[in-house]
Design a protein around this motif. Structure first.
Motif, mmCIF file in Angstrom:
data_model
loop_
_atom_site.group_PDB
_atom_site.id
_atom_site.type_symbol
_atom_site.label_atom_id
_atom_site.label_comp_id
_atom_site.label_asym_id
_atom_site.label_seq_id
_atom_site.Cartn_x
_atom_site.Cartn_y
_atom_site.Cartn_z
ATOM 1 N N LEU A 187 39.753 40.924 35.841
ATOM 2 C CA LEU A 187 40.344 40.664 37.154
ATOM 3 C C LEU A 187 39.233 40.605 38.187
ATOM 4 O O LEU A 187 38.444 41.550 38.324
ATOM 5 N N VAL A 188 39.160 39.479 38.907
ATOM 6 C CA VAL A 188 38.194 39.328 39.995
ATOM 7 C C VAL A 188 38.961 39.391 41.317
ATOM 8 O O VAL A 188 39.962 38.695 41.508
ATOM 9 N N GLU A 189 38.473 40.229 42.208
ATOM 10 C CA GLU A 189 39.095 40.383 43.525
ATOM 11 C C GLU A 189 38.045 40.203 44.618
ATOM 12 O O GLU A 189 36.875 40.547 44.441
ATOM 13 N N LYS A 190 38.520 39.684 45.727
ATOM 14 C CA LYS A 190 37.655 39.441 46.891
ATOM 15 C C LYS A 190 38.199 40.226 48.071
ATOM 16 O O LYS A 190 39.414 40.267 48.294
ATOM 17 N N LEU A 191 37.308 40.850 48.811
ATOM 18 C CA LEU A 191 37.723 41.655 49.962
ATOM 19 C C LEU A 191 38.042 40.757 51.146
ATOM 20 O O LEU A 191 37.219 39.935 51.572
#
Length: 773
Positions: free
Chosen positions: A218-222
């Motif tokens: 899972l890749v998440e961006k702030l």
């Protein structure tokens, strides 16, 4: 978030570099903000196991769906395309006797599914079993991804995990001339001495999800405005094989199959003769050379799979090229579409699976991005890959997932090669492949005495067995002092014995059954505990009924015309025998007592002289016993081979004829119903290592070692050679080619002097290796 990349000794700051700042933009009077600072986007990455269940094409509550899932867990050893697979799953109903045709009653055989939920789970119905089966898929194959060690030089047991795969592949066809063929399929003619690797391959071809482990990153961006982490679409996640940590040493304080016992017990470095060697031989010799090969198969120091089995031995190492990612693409990580993960099944299953873009081979840039595949994140910010470890027990793996570049020539600020302080990455700990072997039944016949009728028939000058002690002496149950020492229980201890040494001298003890198999990274589990199940009278009588029905069907084809119920003491009004006073599994009247019975016609009499007056020769009756009567008994206890694990039936002896010298007096036999039979009392076996001489004890190892021997046959292994001056036979069909050299190791598959251990070639076969020299 990734962990703080700064070392512990850092003052807490990193120098600001150009890559850290996106830009400083001038503002205009019409706007509220001046000199706007745009910060480089922040990303984070996590890695988890995906779901196993969606990989199966059939719904979980269907017959085929249940078979496939059970098989992936090592609970169903019938190939899904085997013609008798459905029969094995469902079981066979009982059949009533038919007096008109003479057909005997046959008891029902419980199917694998009922055995699973009734005997293993002890659940009440299918629905409960389906729920538990789903849980086992998520917990048993790989319970969780282990975390990496905080100090790479000092990993702890928390940084390792077991990958469990099936390992109990057995013979599917009788090695004898048994023509009942109740479980046969011509497409699966696998029998004693055949290649276990080839058999396992057929299972995997018919059930594609076996050996597949889904991984999801899972890749998440702030979000700088809300400070929320949100899924990042169209990022590339690289899945890379990295060098695993060495396995921790075997812990003698732990059970061999404890969750945190990741290494095998130590191997023998000696061979009790003859010929005898004190060091530099035994199973350790070939194992060391195969695990540390030289020449063409010597591993490269740059290969993250260097501890593992080479492709020539059934492993994955040696495939492709280490410099272009072909060493892992469609080898260790699937780059072929997997239904239920990259696309829906056809026909589609009721529940829509989460789908992931197909991973592709990465393109290295210099030394970066080697041994990797990559996949792009979807709308959920997830990228997935199917991890496909080898089937070879003891192989180890460690995986790194990192956010890498879409274009290696133009990486964005948050894209790296997975190294360095700024890398957005996740490392796993080390995973090790362990195979699994179940023991579903260990049944022991009690012996409380000798039935008066049995004793009376041999108390004469023909057989010279006058007393009960004389009778039991023929079963090796009476010691030199006249005491009844009985039949010894197997040593099923899960721990290495105290005082074990790889260098063995005379007088040393033998290892337990689980310890012997654990040396092959083969984890032994017991469905009903490690202690023997005392054979009940009802179970014994049911086994005799199965044997009787089989023999009546088989006798005409052997050219026999017998009154088989009379031969087996099973006619109407027969003397009352019990499991405790029968002494053997198959009590049989002596030829003289049988011929004298009023129900036996002249054409049905046995000809003790071996002529062809009636055709009922001693040899043919012995064949009826060894290939049908005793096989029928084993078939009953092993539930027709439908149980998930192996079955061992232990008795003083197989038949009365064995005791009087008219049938084989072998110490055991192995059969196609996932079953082995073990005979003879304690005085037949050696308690400690010794060089055999003429006279008792007659076997060079103990009862437990002989159980390993019989189970070795069930697992397709042939007899091994050995050397003893007074004994020329090493057991029928000894094959030197499938065992270590006689000067290097004497295997327990021999009947000669040895240390009661499997040789290296047997251990490698159990590990899932192939093509041993």
């Amino acid at each position: 978030m990734p962990k703080d990349p700064l070392p512990a000794s850092s003052p807490g700051k990193l120098p600001t570099e150009g890559i850290d700042i996106g830009h400083v933009a001038p503002s205009f009077p019409s706007e509220e903000l001046w000199n706007t600072l745009v910060i480089r986007p922040a990303y984070r990455l996590s890695l988890r196991l995906g779901e196993f269940d969606p990989l199966f094409p059939d719904e979980p509550n269907t017959e085929r769906g249940r078979m496939a899932r059970l098989q992936a867990l090592g609970l169903f050893y019938w190939p899904l395309d085997h013609t008798k697979a459905t029969q094995a799953f469902r079981g066979i109903p009982g059949v009533a006797a038919n007096p008109g045709t003479g057909a005997q009653a046959v008891d029902a055989f419980k199917g694998a599914w009922e055995y699973f939920w009734r005997d293993i789970l002890k659940e009440a119905n299918d629905s409960n079993a389906d729920t538990k089966l789903a849980e086992m898929l998520e917990e048993r194959i790989l319970a969780q991804l282990p975390p990496p060690p905080e100090d790479p030089m000092r990993p702890t047991r928390d940084n390792f995990a077991k990958i469990r795969i099936p390992g109990g592949y057995t013979i599917l066809k009788s090695w004898m001339s048994n023509f009942l063929l109740v479980n046969d399929d011509p497409a699966y003619p696998h029998s004693l001495g055949d290649d276990q690797y080839a058999l396992e391959t057929k299972f995997r071809d018919a059930n594609k999800p076996i050996g597949k482990i889904p991984l999801v990153a899972l890749v998440e961006k702030l979000d700088p405005y809300t400070l929320e982490w949100k899924p990042a679409k169209d990022c590339y996640v690289y899945f890379q094989a990295v060098e695993p940590e060495p396995l921790p040493a075997f812990d003698t304080t732990l059970d061999v199959n404890a969750p945190t016992q990741f290494n095998r017990p130590p191997l023998r470095e000696s061979t009790l003769g003859p010929p005898a060697a004190t060091s530099g031989s035994g199973p350790a010799k070939l194992t060391n050379s195969e695990e540390n090969p030289t020449g063409a198969t010597k591993p490269s120091s740059a290969d993250p799979q260097k501890p593992n089995a080479h492709k020539d031995r059934g492993g994955l190492r040696g495939n492709g090229n280490l410099n272009d990612c072909s060493d892992v693409a469609d080898v260790l990580f699937s780059t072929t579409s997997t239904p239920g993960f990259n696309a829906e099944h056809s026909p589609a299953r009721a529940k829509k699976p989460d789908l992931y873009e197909l991973a592709t081979k990465a393109t290295p840039s210099g030394e970066s991005h080697k041994h990797a595949v990559r996949a792009k994140t979807n709308d959920r910010g997830e990228a997935g890959v199917i991890f496909t470890p080898s089937r070879c027990g003891g192989d180890t793996y460690k995986i790194r997932a990192y956010i890498g570049p879409a274009d290696t020539a133009k990486p964005l600020p948050h894209e790296t090669d997975g190294t360095g302080a700024r890398a957005i990455k996740v490392d796993t700990g080390t995973m090790v492949v362990w195979r699994n072997l179940r023991i579903s039944r260990y049944v022991k016949q009690p012996s409380s005495g000798v039935n008066a009728t049995l004793l009376g028939e041999v108390n004469n000058t023909t057989y010279n067995i006058a007393t009960a002690d004389d009778y039991l002496t023929t079963c090796f149950m009476i010691d030199n002092s006249g005491a009844n020492v009985g039949v010894m229980d197997l040593n099923n201890s899960l721990q290495l014995r105290t005082g074990y040494s790889p260098q063995v001298g005379l007088g040393q003890g033998f290892d337990s059954l689980p310890v012997n198999f654990a040396r092959a990274f083969l984890e032994v589990e017991f469905d009903h505990g490690t202690a023997p199940e005392t054979m009940s009278d009802s179970d014994w009588k049911a086994a005799r009924r199965t044997a009787l029905a089989d023999a009546i069907l088989a006798a005409p084809a052997l050219g026999l015309s017998l009154n088989i119920p009379v031969l087996m003491y099973m006619e109407t009004g027969a003397p009352a025998l019990s499991v405790g006073d029968a002494v053997t599994l198959v009590p049989m009247r002596t030829p003289e007592a049988y011929n004298a019975h009023p129900s036996v016609t002249s054409a049905q009499r046995i000809d003790p002289a071996g002529t062809t007056v009636t055709g009922n020769s001693i040899a043919l009756v012995e064949q009826l016993w060894s290939e049908f009567l005793v096989v029928g008994v084993a078939r009953h206890f092993a539930n027709n081979g439908y149980i998930p694990g192996l079955c061992l039936v232990q008795a003083p002896y197989g038949s009365t004829w064995s005791l009087i010298g008219l049938a084989s007096d072998s110490s055991g036999t192995s059969l196609e119903y996932r079953a082995g039979l073990l005979y003879a009392g304690r005085m037949f076996y050696s308690d400690t290592t010794r060089v055999l001489t003429a006279g008792p004890p007659w076997l060079g190892y103990d009862t437990t070692s002989n159980a390993c021997h019989e189970f070795g046959h069930v697992l397709l292994r042939l007899h091994g050679p050995g050397q003893d001056a007074h004994r020329t036979s090493g057991g029928g069909g000894a094959s030197a080619a499938v065992h270590d050299g006689i000067n290097g190791s004497i295997c327990v598959m021999s009947y000669k002097s040895c240390e009661g251990n499997f040789c290296a070639k047997c251990l490698f076969a159990f590990r899932g290796w192939k093509n041993l020299p």
